[in-house]
Design an enzyme around this catalytic site. Structure first.
Site, mmCIF file in Angstrom:
data_model
loop_
_atom_site.group_PDB
_atom_site.id
_atom_site.type_symbol
_atom_site.label_atom_id
_atom_site.label_comp_id
_atom_site.label_asym_id
_atom_site.label_seq_id
_atom_site.Cartn_x
_atom_site.Cartn_y
_atom_site.Cartn_z
ATOM 1 N N MET A 241 -0.505 8.074 -13.013
ATOM 2 C CA MET A 241 -1.558 7.390 -13.364
ATOM 3 C C MET A 241 -2.796 7.242 -12.576
ATOM 4 O O MET A 241 -2.669 7.855 -11.215
ATOM 5 C CB MET A 241 -1.337 5.950 -13.616
ATOM 6 C CG MET A 241 -1.115 5.105 -12.222
ATOM 7 S SD MET A 241 -0.511 3.527 -12.497
ATOM 8 C CE MET A 241 -2.084 2.802 -13.042
ATOM 9 N N CYS A 242 -3.937 7.083 -12.659
ATOM 10 C CA CYS A 242 -5.236 6.804 -12.035
ATOM 11 C C CYS A 242 -5.791 5.705 -12.676
ATOM 12 O O CYS A 242 -5.267 4.602 -13.020
ATOM 13 C CB CYS A 242 -5.893 8.063 -11.969
ATOM 14 S SG CYS A 242 -6.671 8.496 -13.603
ATOM 15 N N HIS A 243 -7.039 5.582 -12.286
ATOM 16 C CA HIS A 243 -7.916 4.558 -12.867
ATOM 17 C C HIS A 243 -8.094 4.375 -14.420
ATOM 18 O O HIS A 243 -7.983 3.435 -14.953
ATOM 19 C CB HIS A 243 -9.265 4.397 -12.184
ATOM 20 C CG HIS A 243 -10.248 3.434 -12.379
ATOM 21 N ND1 HIS A 243 -10.003 1.890 -12.028
ATOM 22 C CD2 HIS A 243 -11.275 3.286 -13.079
ATOM 23 C CE1 HIS A 243 -11.094 1.341 -12.435
ATOM 24 N NE2 HIS A 243 -11.693 1.987 -13.013
#
Length: 126
Positions: A88-90
């Site tokens: 995941m990231c932003h």
């Protein structure tokens, strides 16, 4: 001259569409699916947040470890290719790149959180 411009624009658009598509072997994960995975401690899963350390310190999902996208290729040895990896990231863009890299490196089960931390935070309260 006009047709060259049109062909060039179509090529650029096609490139960006291609970059947005999940790589072979990468599954898209919804927030509710991630929530269930985090509850189920029976199956060993590696959770990786590919944001930069400063972003990670400002807030992250419990259980995720921080391996920034720019360091991921050099830190592949920290992950088990035979266990599920959730990235995941932003917003889901950097993690899509990370998922593509992991799949190309032979990781068996790679999942990308759709919408990233923004989707996770938006789902709170549901």
């Amino acid at each position: 001259m006009n047709w060259i411009w049109i062909v060039w624009m179509l090529a650029v658009i096609a490139y960006f569409v291609y970059r947005m598509l999940p790589a072979k072997g990468v599954k898209t994960l919804r927030v509710d699916e991630l929530r269930e995975m985090l509850r189920d401690r029976k199956t060993p899963v590696q959770y990786v947040d590919v944001r930069e350390p400063g972003e990670f310190r400002q807030g992250h999902v419990e259980g995720f470890r921080n391996i920034p996208l720019g360091q991921l290729k050099n830190r592949l040895g920290e992950l088990d290719k035979n266990k599920t990896v959730v990235v995941m990231c932003h917003s889901g863009m950097r993690s899509a790149q990370a998922a593509r890299l992991l799949a190309k490196q032979g990781f068996a089960d790679v999942r990308n959180l759709s919408g990233g931390l923004m989707a996770w935070q938006a789902s709170r309260g549901r």
